[in-house]
Motif scaffolding. Structure first.
Motif, mmCIF file in Angstrom:
data_model
loop_
_atom_site.group_PDB
_atom_site.id
_atom_site.type_symbol
_atom_site.label_atom_id
_atom_site.label_comp_id
_atom_site.label_asym_id
_atom_site.label_seq_id
_atom_site.Cartn_x
_atom_site.Cartn_y
_atom_site.Cartn_z
ATOM 1 N N HIS A 1 70.981 35.399 24.107
ATOM 2 C CA HIS A 1 69.987 34.293 22.625
ATOM 3 C C HIS A 1 70.066 33.358 22.785
ATOM 4 O O HIS A 1 70.762 32.652 24.144
ATOM 5 C CB HIS A 1 70.901 34.725 21.964
ATOM 6 C CG HIS A 1 70.853 35.455 20.628
ATOM 7 N ND1 HIS A 1 70.321 36.882 19.915
ATOM 8 C CD2 HIS A 1 72.440 36.659 20.615
ATOM 9 C CE1 HIS A 1 71.451 37.650 19.431
ATOM 10 N NE2 HIS A 1 72.121 37.994 20.402
ATOM 11 N N LYS A 2 68.753 32.438 22.747
ATOM 12 C CA LYS A 2 68.492 31.391 23.035
ATOM 13 C C LYS A 2 69.592 30.323 22.713
ATOM 14 O O LYS A 2 69.624 29.795 24.144
ATOM 15 C CB LYS A 2 67.640 30.597 21.516
ATOM 16 C CG LYS A 2 67.343 29.253 22.102
ATOM 17 C CD LYS A 2 66.313 29.135 21.368
ATOM 18 C CE LYS A 2 65.658 27.512 21.935
ATOM 19 N NZ LYS A 2 64.640 27.006 21.509
ATOM 20 N N ASP A 3 71.014 30.534 21.905
ATOM 21 C CA ASP A 3 71.548 29.570 21.685
ATOM 22 C C ASP A 3 72.929 29.855 23.155
ATOM 23 O O ASP A 3 73.539 29.261 23.750
ATOM 24 C CB ASP A 3 72.935 30.006 20.474
ATOM 25 C CG ASP A 3 73.142 31.125 19.911
ATOM 26 O OD1 ASP A 3 71.917 31.609 20.867
ATOM 27 O OD2 ASP A 3 74.313 31.029 19.276
ATOM 28 N N LEU B 1 74.875 28.189 28.637
ATOM 29 C CA LEU B 1 74.702 28.532 30.319
ATOM 30 C C LEU B 1 74.289 26.994 30.556
ATOM 31 O O LEU B 1 75.061 26.778 31.635
ATOM 32 C CB LEU B 1 74.046 29.637 30.009
ATOM 33 C CG LEU B 1 74.577 30.439 32.019
ATOM 34 C CD1 LEU B 1 75.909 30.368 32.436
ATOM 35 C CD2 LEU B 1 73.346 31.750 32.239
ATOM 36 N N HIS B 2 72.948 26.650 30.346
ATOM 37 C CA HIS B 2 72.833 25.798 30.636
ATOM 38 C C HIS B 2 73.265 24.605 30.856
ATOM 39 O O HIS B 2 73.042 23.844 31.679
ATOM 40 C CB HIS B 2 71.181 25.690 29.916
ATOM 41 C CG HIS B 2 70.160 24.484 30.730
ATOM 42 N ND1 HIS B 2 68.936 24.198 29.685
ATOM 43 C CD2 HIS B 2 70.163 23.591 31.630
ATOM 44 C CE1 HIS B 2 68.594 23.656 30.835
ATOM 45 N NE2 HIS B 2 69.349 22.934 31.619
ATOM 46 N N LYS C 1 63.051 29.178 24.587
ATOM 47 C CA LYS C 1 63.640 30.347 25.609
ATOM 48 C C LYS C 1 64.078 30.457 26.592
ATOM 49 O O LYS C 1 64.744 30.760 27.251
ATOM 50 C CB LYS C 1 64.254 31.504 24.246
ATOM 51 C CG LYS C 1 65.523 32.561 25.304
ATOM 52 C CD LYS C 1 65.447 33.657 23.597
ATOM 53 C CE LYS C 1 66.414 34.903 24.387
ATOM 54 N NZ LYS C 1 66.193 36.038 24.510
ATOM 55 N N ALA C 2 62.632 31.019 26.926
ATOM 56 C CA ALA C 2 61.813 31.222 28.344
ATOM 57 C C ALA C 2 62.051 30.163 28.797
ATOM 58 O O ALA C 2 62.486 30.409 30.860
ATOM 59 C CB ALA C 2 60.560 31.792 28.450
ATOM 60 N N GLU C 3 61.848 28.751 28.321
ATOM 61 C CA GLU C 3 61.407 27.217 29.672
ATOM 62 C C GLU C 3 63.524 27.068 29.637
ATOM 63 O O GLU C 3 63.628 27.144 31.137
ATOM 64 C CB GLU C 3 61.449 26.195 28.505
ATOM 65 C CG GLU C 3 59.986 26.339 28.644
ATOM 66 C CD GLU C 3 59.042 25.423 27.717
ATOM 67 O OE1 GLU C 3 58.613 24.329 28.401
ATOM 68 O OE2 GLU C 3 59.791 25.583 26.437
ATOM 69 N N HIS C 4 64.515 27.485 28.795
ATOM 70 C CA HIS C 4 65.504 27.530 29.260
ATOM 71 C C HIS C 4 66.254 28.625 30.352
ATOM 72 O O HIS C 4 66.937 28.073 31.122
ATOM 73 C CB HIS C 4 66.564 27.734 28.480
ATOM 74 C CG HIS C 4 66.592 26.182 26.775
ATOM 75 N ND1 HIS C 4 67.170 24.733 27.741
ATOM 76 C CD2 HIS C 4 66.002 26.032 26.376
ATOM 77 C CE1 HIS C 4 67.352 24.394 26.893
ATOM 78 N NE2 HIS C 4 66.497 24.958 25.508
#
Length: 93
Positions: free
Chosen positions: A2-4, A9-10, A45-48
């Motif tokens: 998921h994005k969050d 992780l980022h 989400k794809a950019e992260h």
């Protein structure tokens, strides 16, 4: 993921990068040119995901300077994943 979870992780990887900088390793590379940080929650989400792979590549490259184990191969794989994620971003825009 998921994005969050990707943002978490980022964040962790950005902290690792900052720690390496403090230790004198220089994981500078493509990540700086992305102009994205874990704080940019409005980004896709794809950019992260792409940023995580690029940052992973930068970290692995920095580690491979001092280590002859599998880090060089990890760096290559992270670069491949970053390229694939970048292509996915381009295809969705």
């Amino acid at each position: 993921m998921h994005k969050d979870e990707l943002i978490q992780l980022h964040t962790l990887m950005a902290q690792i990068r900052k720690h390496f900088e403090h230790m004198g390793l220089s994981p500078y590379g493509e990540y700086d040119s992305l102009s994205i940080s874990p704080l940019h929650v409005h980004r896709s989400k794809a950019e992260h995901k792409h940023a995580i792979f690029v940052l992973g590549n930068d970290i692995a490259s920095a580690l491979s300077q001092d280590d002859v184990s599998g880090m060089g191969r990890t760096s290559i794989r992270m670069h491949e994943l970053a390229t694939r994620a970048s292509e996915n971003i381009a295809n969705t825009n």
